[in-house]
Design a protein around this motif. Structure first.
Motif, short mmCIF file in Angstrom:
data_model
loop_
_atom_site.label_atom_id
_atom_site.label_comp_id
_atom_site.label_asym_id
_atom_site.label_seq_id
_atom_site.Cartn_x
_atom_site.Cartn_y
_atom_site.Cartn_z
N THR A 1 -59.98 -38.73 -12.83
CA THR A 1 -59.76 -38.03 -11.56
C THR A 1 -58.50 -37.18 -11.59
OG1 THR A 1 -58.60 -39.96 -10.70
CG2 THR A 1 -60.97 -39.80 -10.21
N ALA A 2 -57.83 -37.14 -12.71
CA ALA A 2 -56.62 -36.33 -12.87
C ALA A 2 -56.54 -35.85 -14.31
CB ALA A 2 -55.38 -37.17 -12.51
N VAL A 3 -55.61 -34.95 -14.58
CA VAL A 3 -55.41 -34.47 -15.95
C VAL A 3 -53.92 -34.38 -16.24
CG1 VAL A 3 -57.56 -33.14 -15.96
CG2 VAL A 3 -55.42 -32.00 -15.34
N LEU A 4 -53.60 -34.51 -17.51
CA LEU A 4 -52.24 -34.35 -18.00
C LEU A 4 -52.24 -33.12 -18.90
CD1 LEU A 4 -49.38 -35.55 -18.23
CD2 LEU A 4 -50.20 -36.88 -20.18
N LEU A 5 -51.34 -32.19 -18.63
CA LEU A 5 -51.26 -30.98 -19.44
C LEU A 5 -50.30 -31.18 -20.60
CD1 LEU A 5 -51.09 -28.19 -16.68
CD2 LEU A 5 -53.09 -29.26 -17.74
N GLY A 6 -50.57 -30.49 -21.71
CA GLY A 6 -49.72 -30.58 -22.89
C GLY A 6 -49.71 -29.27 -23.65
N ASP A 7 -48.91 -29.22 -24.69
CA ASP A 7 -48.84 -28.03 -25.54
C ASP A 7 -50.11 -27.91 -26.36
OD1 ASP A 7 -46.21 -27.03 -24.93
OD2 ASP A 7 -45.39 -28.75 -26.00
N SER A 8 -50.52 -26.68 -26.64
CA SER A 8 -51.70 -26.41 -27.45
C SER A 8 -51.27 -25.79 -28.77
CB SER A 8 -52.61 -25.44 -26.69
OG SER A 8 -53.65 -24.98 -27.52
N ASP A 9 -52.14 -25.90 -29.78
CA ASP A 9 -51.85 -25.27 -31.06
C ASP A 9 -52.35 -23.83 -31.11
OD1 ASP A 9 -54.56 -25.81 -31.12
OD2 ASP A 9 -54.55 -26.59 -33.16
N ILE A 10 -52.95 -23.34 -30.03
CA ILE A 10 -53.39 -21.95 -29.98
C ILE A 10 -52.15 -21.08 -29.77
CG2 ILE A 10 -54.81 -20.25 -28.78
CD1 ILE A 10 -56.58 -22.56 -27.85
N PRO A 11 -51.95 -20.06 -30.60
CA PRO A 11 -50.76 -19.21 -30.45
C PRO A 11 -50.75 -18.47 -29.11
CG PRO A 11 -51.86 -18.78 -32.55
CD PRO A 11 -52.76 -19.68 -31.75
N GLU A 12 -49.55 -18.22 -28.61
CA GLU A 12 -49.41 -17.44 -27.38
C GLU A 12 -49.96 -16.04 -27.60
OE1 GLU A 12 -45.19 -17.39 -26.64
OE2 GLU A 12 -45.29 -19.23 -25.46
N VAL A 13 -50.42 -15.42 -26.52
CA VAL A 13 -50.88 -14.04 -26.56
C VAL A 13 -49.75 -13.18 -26.00
CG1 VAL A 13 -52.57 -12.38 -25.68
CG2 VAL A 13 -53.30 -14.69 -26.32
N VAL A 14 -49.23 -12.31 -26.84
CA VAL A 14 -48.12 -11.46 -26.43
C VAL A 14 -48.66 -10.29 -25.61
CG1 VAL A 14 -46.25 -10.00 -27.26
CG2 VAL A 14 -46.81 -12.11 -28.47
N LEU A 15 -48.02 -10.04 -24.46
CA LEU A 15 -48.39 -8.94 -23.59
C LEU A 15 -47.29 -7.88 -23.65
CD1 LEU A 15 -49.59 -10.97 -20.47
CD2 LEU A 15 -50.97 -10.06 -22.34
N PRO A 16 -47.60 -6.65 -23.25
CA PRO A 16 -46.58 -5.60 -23.26
C PRO A 16 -45.38 -5.98 -22.38
CG PRO A 16 -48.76 -4.66 -22.86
CD PRO A 16 -48.90 -6.16 -22.79
N GLU A 17 -44.19 -5.62 -22.85
CA GLU A 17 -42.96 -5.87 -22.09
C GLU A 17 -43.07 -5.21 -20.73
OE1 GLU A 17 -40.31 -7.66 -22.72
OE2 GLU A 17 -40.85 -8.28 -24.73
N PRO A 18 -42.55 -5.80 -19.68
CA PRO A 18 -41.71 -7.00 -19.63
C PRO A 18 -42.49 -8.27 -19.30
CG PRO A 18 -41.60 -5.88 -17.53
CD PRO A 18 -42.55 -5.08 -18.39
N ALA A 19 -43.83 -8.24 -19.43
CA ALA A 19 -44.65 -9.40 -19.10
C ALA A 19 -44.39 -10.56 -20.06
CB ALA A 19 -46.13 -9.04 -19.13
N ASP A 20 -44.39 -11.78 -19.54
CA ASP A 20 -44.28 -12.97 -20.37
C ASP A 20 -45.59 -13.17 -21.14
OD1 ASP A 20 -42.00 -13.18 -18.82
OD2 ASP A 20 -42.26 -15.28 -18.36
N PRO A 21 -45.54 -13.85 -22.29
CA PRO A 21 -46.77 -14.12 -23.04
C PRO A 21 -47.64 -15.14 -22.30
CG PRO A 21 -44.91 -15.21 -24.07
CD PRO A 21 -44.35 -14.38 -22.96
N VAL A 22 -48.91 -15.16 -22.66
CA VAL A 22 -49.85 -16.15 -22.13
C VAL A 22 -49.84 -17.34 -23.08
CG1 VAL A 22 -52.26 -16.65 -21.57
CG2 VAL A 22 -51.31 -14.36 -21.14
N ARG A 23 -49.61 -18.52 -22.54
CA ARG A 23 -49.67 -19.72 -23.38
C ARG A 23 -50.87 -20.56 -22.97
NH1 ARG A 23 -44.70 -23.68 -21.89
NH2 ARG A 23 -45.53 -24.68 -23.72
N TYR A 24 -51.37 -21.29 -23.94
CA TYR A 24 -52.49 -22.20 -23.72
C TYR A 24 -51.93 -23.60 -23.56
CZ TYR A 24 -55.36 -18.37 -25.46
OH TYR A 24 -55.96 -17.16 -25.63
#
Length: 193
Positions: free
Chosen positions: A127-150
Motif C-alpha cells: 500500500t506504499a512505496v519506498l523510492l531509491g536511486d536507479s542505475d539508469i543514467p540521468e538525462v541531461v537537458l539544455p541549460e539551465p534545466a536540471d537533469p532528469v533522474r530515475y
C-alpha cells in the motif's frame, strides 16, 4: 527534442530495446498532461517506467511562483519478477505516484516513502512505496534545466512503511538484506521486523 522524447530515448537505450518492442499504457488526471507507462521485459524482470513526470521541474509548494525551467525532475522505475499475473491498477498507481509533485507538491527523491492508501494493484499486499536511486543514467537537458533522474520504486507493506517511519529507509533495506528478501517478488510477504 521534447523532454519526454529525450527521457524515452534514454531509458530505451539503457535497456537496449527499440520503441517498437515495448508495451505502453497511459493514464490521465484532470488538469495534468498524460503520463505514459512503458513495460520493458528485461531478462526475468519486467520494468515499468514512467514518462511524463519530468515534463516540469518539481518545486517547493510554498513558492509563490514556480520556476518553469530549474528544479529537480524525476521519473519512476518499478521492477518486478516476470509472470506476476494480474496487475489491474498498477499503471494507475504508478501514474498517481509520478504525478504526486504536481498534485501535492512533494519532491520525489531517494528514501521518500509515499503512501497510496490502497493496494498498489489488485490483490497486492503493498500500500506504499519506498523510492531509491536507479542505475539508469540521468538525462541531461539544455541549460539551465536540471537533469532528469530515475528513481526506483519498491513496493512496501503497511508494516514495512511503519518501520521506515520509525527507523528510516536504510534500516528497512538492511532488514531485507539480512532476511534475504527479494523485493522484486510481487508475492513476497513483509519483512519480519
Amino acid at each position: 527534442m521534447e523532454v519526454v522524447d529525450k527521457v524515452r530515448a534514454g531509458v530505451l537505450d539503457h535497456y537496449g530495446v527499440a520503441a517498437a518492442g515495448v508495451d505502453s499504457a497511459s493514464v490521465t488526471f484532470l488538469g495534468l498532461e498524460a503520463i505514459e507507462i512503458l513495460r520493458i521485459h528485461d531478462g526475468d524482470l519486467v520494468r515499468f517506467v514512467t514518462l511524463g513526470g519530468s515534463r516540469h521541474p518539481m518545486g517547493d509548494p510554498g513558492d509563490l511562483l514556480a520556476d518553469p525551467v530549474r528544479g529537480p525532475r524525476a521519473e519512476l522505475v518499478l521492477s518486478l519478477r516476470a509472470g506476476i499475473g494480474e496487475t489491474a491498477g498498477l499503471v494507475r498507481a504508478l501514474g498517481v505516484l509520478v504525478a504526486t509533485p504536481a498534485v501535492e507538491g512533494v519532491v520525489l527523491q531517494p528514501d521518500a516513502l509515499l503512501d497510496l492508501g490502497e493496494p498498489m494493484w489488485a490483490g497486492a499486499n503493498f500500500t506504499a512505496v519506498l523510492l531509491g536511486d536507479s542505475d539508469i543514467p540521468e538525462v541531461v537537458l539544455p541549460e539551465p534545466a536540471d537533469p532528469v533522474r530515475y528513481l526506483t520504486v519498491t513496493p512496501v507493506t503497511a508494516t514495512e512503511a511503519a518501520w521506515v517511519r520509525v527507523r528510516g529507509a536504510s534500516a528497512l533495506r538492511d532488514a531485507w538484506g539480512e532476511a534475504g528478501i527479494d523485493v522484486h517478488d510481487p508475492a513476497r510477504g513483509a519483512a519480519s521486523l
